[in-house]
Design an enzyme around this catalytic site. Structure first.
Site, PDB file in Angstrom:
ATOM      1  N   SER A 127      -5.634   3.245   4.509  1.00 40.34           N
ATOM      2  CA  SER A 127      -5.249   2.306   3.454  1.00 40.34           C
ATOM      3  C   SER A 127      -6.441   1.535   2.890  1.00 40.34           C
ATOM      4  CB  SER A 127      -4.186   1.323   3.976  1.00 40.34           C
ATOM      5  OG  SER A 127      -3.267   0.990   2.975  1.00 40.34           O
ATOM      6  N   LYS A 162      -0.189   3.683  -2.654  1.00 42.47           N
ATOM      7  CA  LYS A 162      -1.245   4.689  -2.541  1.00 42.47           C
ATOM      8  C   LYS A 162      -0.684   6.122  -2.457  1.00 42.47           C
ATOM      9  CE  LYS A 162      -4.728   1.642  -0.454  1.00 42.47           C
ATOM     10  NZ  LYS A 162      -3.998   0.382  -0.334  1.00 42.47           N
ATOM     11  N   SER A 200       0.794  -1.232   0.000  1.00 42.14           N
ATOM     12  CA  SER A 200       0.000   0.000   0.000  1.00 42.14           C
ATOM     13  C   SER A 200       0.826   1.282   0.000  1.00 42.14           C
ATOM     14  CB  SER A 200      -0.950   0.012   1.197  1.00 42.14           C
ATOM     15  OG  SER A 200      -2.026  -0.873   0.974  1.00 42.14           O
ATOM     16  N   LYS A 208       3.112   6.587   5.383  1.00 40.27           N
ATOM     17  CA  LYS A 208       2.253   5.563   4.763  1.00 40.27           C
ATOM     18  C   LYS A 208       2.759   4.192   5.146  1.00 40.27           C
ATOM     19  CE  LYS A 208      -1.217   4.149   2.490  1.00 40.27           C
ATOM     20  NZ  LYS A 208      -1.291   3.046   3.469  1.00 40.27           N
TER      21      LYS A 208
END
Length: 352
Positions: free
Chosen positions: A183, A129, A126, A288
């Site tokens: 997420s 993203k 992820s 993140k």
């Protein structure tokens, strides 16, 4: 004559008595023989009943054992990450980091403070993203435009769950918030699907942006990170974090601790996947997290430590909390080094 008649009559009487005796014996015989037969039948019936009960007990015990064995059989080993398969976890470092890949640089001077397998190209889960957020942010699309989750947004790669049911409608801004903060995979996919030109155009823009940033080891095939074909290196991810940190919207959304959205009659609470954003001892500008089995646990951050703006990259960490532990180890190490420098400088001034 009289004697003969008496003799004859006596013989008939005796014969009659014998006949009566014989008839009495036959009349009593069935009753005499019936009693033992009935007793024997009862005994056989009890024997059969005991056998049935025993059989049932054995069958029940066998079924229970069989069920127990089946429950044990469904346990499956954890799938190794690409980093583990490549032997990257055997690399050693002075801080005993649990991540097989680590890179920490000074954002202002580009000085490399920590480097461990930083050239390895691995799935990034992820962390993808962040690039999704960059593409959406650069497009200046209306953030209040409503987008509906469809069956196309359901994960068929890993079959991950989501609280955004098919038919849920949220604004583009809310979907971007959930994708970057918690997420949310369906949110990220819907952002790419509804981009002008669709997923094909969106994915091309992701790869084009990577090239513009100098991310030579990076490749994207979709906007969520569920595919292990989304790959990059720690060196490339430093460039991505630096670029994303320049966007105020991405800084705000990635460091948000929580957000509520109204879905029909329900209000859903979403939280940040990185607990460090709630820790007052951390000053995080952008972050993140990411995880799929092929990538292991991943974390990227822009943070201020001991007066220095740092970018931290941790990939392929084996434990659920070990990536956060690695970040704590690095922070304490940088703080200790800064304190040692100050003490050394003070000592020089005192001696001068």
């Amino acid at each position: 004559m009289t004697t003969d008649l008496s003799h004859l009559f006596g013989k008939k009487v005796r014969g009659l008595i014998c006949l009566l005796s014989l008839l009495s014996w036959f009349a009593l015989a069935p009753a005499v023989h019936a009693a033992p037969a009935k007793t024997q039948k009862t005994q056989v019936s009890k024997h059969k009943k005991s056998a049935v009960v025993a059989k049932r007990r054995v069958t029940k015990k066998f079924v229970a054992s069989k069920r127990k064995a089946t429950a044990v059989a469904v346990v499956r080993p954890v799938k190794p990450s690409f980093g583990q398969l490549a032997g990257l976890h055997y690399a050693v470092d002075d801080l005993n980091l649990k991540s097989s890949v680590a890179l920490v640089i000074d954002q202002d001077t580009q000085e490399v403070l920590i480097s461990k397998n930083d050239q390895a190209v691995l799935p990034i889960a992820s962390l993808t993203k962040l690039m999704t957020g960059l593409i959406v942010s650069d497009a200046n699309l209306p953030m209040d435009a409503m987008i509906t989750i469809t069956q196309e947004d359901v994960d068929t790669e890993k079959w991950s769950s989501s609280r955004l049911r098919v038919g849920t409608s949220l604004s583009r801004g809310e979907l971007l918030h959930l994708a970057l903060m918690s997420s949310e995979n369906r949110a990220a996919h819907a952002l790419g699907r509804t981009y002008p030109g669709g997923l094909v155009v969106f994915t091309k823009l992701m790869n084009h942006k990577a090239q513009l940033l100098g991310m030579k080891d990076t490749r994207y095939v979709e906007p969520t990170g569920l595919s292990s074909s989304n790959m990059s290196s720690a060196r490339d991810l430093v460039k991505l974090v630096d670029a994303a940190h320049q966007q105020p919207l991405l800084r705000e959304l990635t460091t948000s601790t929580g957000h509520q959205v109204s879905v029909g009659n329900r209000v859903l609470q979403f939280n940040n996947t990185n607990r460090l954003v709630k820790n007052p001892s951390w000053d995080i500008g952008l972050q993140k997290t990411g995880y799929i089995s092929e990538a292991g646990r991943c974390l990227v951050m822009q943070t201020k430590v001991a007066g220095r703006q740092l970018i931290m990259i941790f990939l392929d960490s084996a434990g659920k909390l070990s990536r956060l532990g690695d970040a704590e180890r690095v922070r304490h190490w940088v703080e200790s080094a800064a304190n040692a420098t100050v003490l050394k400088s003070d000592t020089r001034l005192a001696g001068g």
